[in-house]
Scaffold this active site. Structure first.
Site: not given
Ligand SMILES: Nc1nc2c(c(=O)[nH]1)N[C@H]1C(S)=C(S)[C@@H](COP(=O)(O)OP(=O)(O)OC[C@H]3O[C@@H](n4cnc5c(=O)[nH]c(N)nc54)[C@H](O)[C@@H]3O)O[C@H]1N2
Ligand SMILES: Nc1nc2c(c(=O)[nH]1)N[C@H]1C(S)=C(S)[C@@H](COP(=O)(O)OP(=O)(O)OC[C@H]3O[C@@H](n4cnc5c(=O)[nH]c(N)nc54)[C@H](O)[C@@H]3O)O[C@H]1N2
Ligand SMILES: [Mo]
Length: 778
Positions: A114, A116
């Site tokens: 998994y 991005w």
């Molecule tokens: N506590 C907490 N944890 C969370 C979340 C949260 O809200 N709270 N959010 C979750 C969510 S929504 C998501 S989507 C995940 C994201 O988690 P990930 O998608 O696993 O995070 P990234 O840091 O985007 O990891 C992508 C990796 O791919 C590498 N990469 C980039 N380009 C390439 C390529 O072309 N080839 C290869 N082989 N590698 C490459 C980058 O260097 C990087 O290390 O995290 C989750 N974790």
């Molecule tokens: N700059 C930047 N943008 C991103 C990403 C990133 O890594 N960096 N990751 C991308 C990815 S993979 C995803 S999935 C999306 C995720 O998008 P979201 O899931 O919407 O993002 P979060 O930043 O986890 O949360 C947004 C806000 O929700 C509020 N929140 C948390 N818990 C609660 C709750 O119980 N109730 C209410 N009412 N509010 C709450 C928090 O204050 C938080 O700042 O973001 C994407 N956008």
């Molecule tokens: Mo995500």
């Protein structure tokens, strides 16, 4: 031959840029001309390319090189690496794949992988690794994502499919001008709308929300953090206790019901099961009426304000917006089901400016009026292994091979994984309870990782293969929820000996006798032409035209027109529920689901319900850990990507990730802005740099994700993370037996001043790299 571009373009997850060059070298990324609100995140891409953390050559964990998988997994993350040549590395990887599939079967290979990775249709690492593993006989895959796993599982039960989650939304165009009241649970965050998976041409959230305001809509942002909605939108800020949103919505629903403000006609025509909801609201079902007073006590919002909001919602054209974050929590299915229940009682689903939608502020492009075109991607072939896990159950799987678990009505067993293959993701970023993951990750025999940088995942591998970054290869980007196709032109030669994922897999396929099946005899250019040709055909089927490949490649960006006709989500269904039946058992919106009730889960009943989180400010655990940790998405980076770039580093405090806290909570602990603090609970501890802000509700602290995991003693679970990675604190628990999604946002902690000597951050430098066997083991 690819034609020479007129201007070099780079299209990434956080926008499209023109590459400025001097003397043939890229020196800066200028935002795409048509982008009204560009993101600065990409600025890190140039400098990070050659940062110390770049992996330059294939490398193998020392004891693994010496003894193969007999070395065992205990040393992972703590041992030095030995660099080897590509031929040796590919032979080693091919040998391990062949050994595991012949002794244990392909199901023993976990290739969920998994993450991005990078934007781009061809060099998309997940597509590459899955296609490759399929050509060698298959692998155990993962389903869902970390973004919205619980929603992904509950929505089909309620509305038949996933519309309104990542696509199919009521466009901003219809919200602005029609919506009179927009209630935003989780806000609509401009920090998150910097990115969109797969690329984007224009950042549109800010103008969308401001257009609604300018058209007179009342905006209410319900979130523990005020700046979750752009401050210039002037939204009212409601800050209930995190994870009390279901209670709040029940209080709103109870008010609608008791004051006769619910839309009986809509409920009768378009929904099923309202009688069960009604019995739950009144307390006939469980003895507790879900009044505004009951709700107010749980969420700490005055009951009178809840009642007043319910009345305004009924009186006005009201849209309910909910971010994805609310379902990344214990019982994360409930707020989504509850939001639909509330919207159904208001009866405005399917009307312009009314109804519900998820994730408008979660990624850019949600709410864009975009062409409905399914973009081509690298074909995956067939996976001969049927087995899968819900993606966030990885540590459970590794710790409990054969163990039974529930998932969406099925009773399943975890496979016994011997080899993990990861390309394009960072589980030591994304997974919860990293100390538990360190232990689980010791179990498999072999771990292979492709990475451009020495991330924690690369450091915890046995074999690490260095890959190119997007600047170092050609690709095409077809943005989802957008109107753009872009060429992503190679701007510079790969650093060190890095190779494309495709080149690596082609080399492995040759060694395993399946080169032709994997490559189909094509090189990068041939695949780009093929994928573009498919996109062009699909666009033609929608009666649109785009240039031929060579013109496209020269120009760099092609924009499609906005569709003229746009509709609110579920408009057809609303108008004629019989002719446009939903794919639910009843064909209607299921406010009560016989199917879910039949699963008999205590953690997901037959209707949306208040099921308190195990960790929230109202839980018994809050006596020991009185702060609710929001580990939201970082403003300065994408997940862990470019944490080592200066844009992200500039936001740190003495090198540590900033943790935001309300000044009152800080004063109670004798803490001040700029202090280095220790954040802890029973699962782990990390350091962070304190930033005081009244944008935080009291009792809530924010430590965004993304700081590279940096344990004091690498490889040993449970030691202090020096850097501020919140996932040493978050729980690794499925949202429920239904969704089994990640529940990172349900996390309680305590914070104290850190008085010890400040340990050095080491995660942005490479691990120890030693000459083979010459060194004695430490
Ligand atoms: N506590 C907490 N944890 C969370 C979340 C949260 O809200 N709270 N959010 C979750 C969510 S929504 C998501 S989507 C995940 C994201 O988690 P990930 O998608 O696993 O995070 P990234 O840091 O985007 O990891 C992508 C990796 O791919 C590498 N990469 C980039 N380009 C390439 C390529 O072309 N080839 C290869 N082989 N590698 C490459 C980058 O260097 C990087 O290390 O995290 C989750 N974790
Ligand atoms: N700059 C930047 N943008 C991103 C990403 C990133 O890594 N960096 N990751 C991308 C990815 S993979 C995803 S999935 C999306 C995720 O998008 P979201 O899931 O919407 O993002 P979060 O930043 O986890 O949360 C947004 C806000 O929700 C509020 N929140 C948390 N818990 C609660 C709750 O119980 N109730 C209410 N009412 N509010 C709450 C928090 O204050 C938080 O700042 O973001 C994407 N956008
Ligand atoms: Mo995500």
């Amino acid at each position: 031959m690819l034609p020479q571009p007129e201007r070099q373009t780079l299209a990434t997850h956080w926008g499209t840029y023109r590459v400025r060059t001097e003397a043939g070298r890229p020196v800066a990324l200028d935002p795409f001309e048509a982008d009204p609100d560009p993101s600065p995140i990409a600025s890190a891409m140039l400098e990070a390319r050659t940062a110390p953390a770049r992996i330059l050559r294939p490398a193998v964990r020392r004891s693994f090189l010496e003894r193969g998988h007999a070395a065992g997994g205990q040393g992972r993350g703590g041992e030095p690496f030995v660099e080897i040549g590509w031929d040796e590395a590919l032979a080693l990887v091919a040998g391990e794949l062949d050994r595991v599939r012949s002794h244990h079967g392909n199901g023993a290979i976990y290739g969920g992988s998994y993450g991005w990775a990078s934007a781009g249709r061809f060099h998309h690492a997940q597509s590459q690794v899955h296609r490759f593993l399929n050509t060698i006989g298959g692998y155990t895959r993962s389903v869902q994502n970390y973004s919205f796993a619980a929603a992904d599982t509950i929505l089909p039960h309620v509305i038949g499919d996933r519309r309104g989650l990542a696509s199919g939304h009521t466009p901003w165009r219809l919200l602005a001008g029609h919506a009179e009241l927009i209630v935003m649970f989780g806000g609509a965050s401009p920090k998150n709308a910097q990115v969109s998976s797969g690329g984007l041409s224009r950042h549109a959230l800010r103008e969308g929300i401001l257009a609604c305001r300018d058209n007179g809509a009342e905006l209410v942002s319900i979130s523990p953090i005020r700046d979750d909605t752009a401050l210039e939108a002037g939204a009212q800020w409601w800050a209930p206790r995190p994870q009390s949103d279901v209670a709040l919505m029940l209080g709103l629903c109870h008010t609608l019901l008791s004051e006769g403000l619910h839309d009986r006609d809509f409920l009768g025509r378009c929904t099923t099961g309202f009688d069960k909801v009604e019995a739950y609201l009144t307390g006939a079902a469980d003895g507790t009426p879900k009044t505004a007073d009951w709700a107010g006590a749980l969420c700490e919002i005055p009951a009178e304000e809840i009642r007043a909001l319910a009345r305004r919602m009924a009186a006005k054209r009201t849209f309910i917006m909910m971010s994805w974050s609310l379902q990344r929590a214990d019982h994360g299915e409930q707020p989504y089901w509850m939001a639909i229940t509330l919207a159904a009682m208001l009866g405005q689903i399917g009307l312009p400016g009314g109804g519900f939608g998820f994730g408008y502020g979660s990624v850019n492009g949600v709410g864009n009026a975009a062409q409905e075109i399914t973009w081509p991607s690298l074909p995956q072939g067939e996976n001969a292994v049927a087995d899968f896990i819900p993606v966030a159950r990885i540590a459970d799987m590794l710790l409990d091979p054969g163990g039974a678990y529930d998932f969406n009505g099925e009773r399943r067993n975890y496979p016994d994984i011997k080899l993990i293959y990861w390309a394009g993701g960072n589980p030591f970023h994304h997974h919860q309870d990293l100390n538990r993951l360190v232990q689980a990750w010791q179990r498999p025999q072999t771990i292979i990782v492709h990475e451009p940088w020495w991330t924690a995942t690369a450091r915890h591998a046995d074999i690490v293969l260095p890959v190119t970054t997007q600047l170092e290869r050609n690709d095409i980007v077809c943005a989802n929820r957008d109107l753009m196709l872009a060429a992503s032109h190679k701007a510079v030669e790969p650093a060190g000996e890095a190779r494309d994922d495709y080149a690596i897999f082609s080399g492995l396929a040759a060694r395993l006798g399946v080169e032709e099946a994997f490559t189909e005899g094509r090189d990068e250019e041939s695949w780009l032409r093929q994928l573009y040709g498919l996109a062009r055909q699909r666009i033609a089927a929608a009666n649109l035209d785009i240039p031929d490949f060579d013109s496209f490649w020269r120009q760099g960006v092609t924009l499609l027109p906005e569709p003229e006709m746009v509709k609110p989500l579920l408009a057809d269904f609303r108008n004629d529920p019989q002719a446009h039946r939903l794919a639910t058992p009843s064909g209607l919106i299921e406010l009560f689901s016989e199917r879910i009730a039949g699963f008999g889960y205590a953690d997901c009943l037959g209707h949306a319900a208040w099921l308190p989180s195990q960790e929230w400010l109202g839980a018994p655990a809050a006596e020991r850990f009185p702060l609710h940790l929001i580990s939201n998405q970082p403003v300065t980076k994408l997940h862990s990507q470019y944490d080592h770039g200066s844009h992200a580093r500039d936001s740190k405090v003495a090198g540590r990730e900033p943790v935001r806290m309300n000044p009152r909570d800080a004063a109670n602990r004798g803490l001040k802005d700029g202090d280095i603090v220790r954040i802890f609970n029973d699962r782990g501890a990390c350091l962070a740099g304190l930033r005081l802000s009244d944008a935080l509700r009291t009792g809530v602290v924010q430590l965004s994700t993304g700081a590279w995991f940096d344990p004091l003693e690498p490889g040993r679970p449970g030691t202090l993370d020096k850097h501020g990675n919140p996932n040493v604190l978050t729980p690794d628990r499925g949202t429920s037996r239904l969704g089994q999604g990640p529940s990172a946002h349900s996390c309680l902690v305590e914070i104290e001043a850190y008085r010890g000597r400040l340990p050095e951050i080491t995660s942005h430098a490479p691990p120890a790299i030693v000459p083979t066997s010459v060194e004695k083991p430490e």
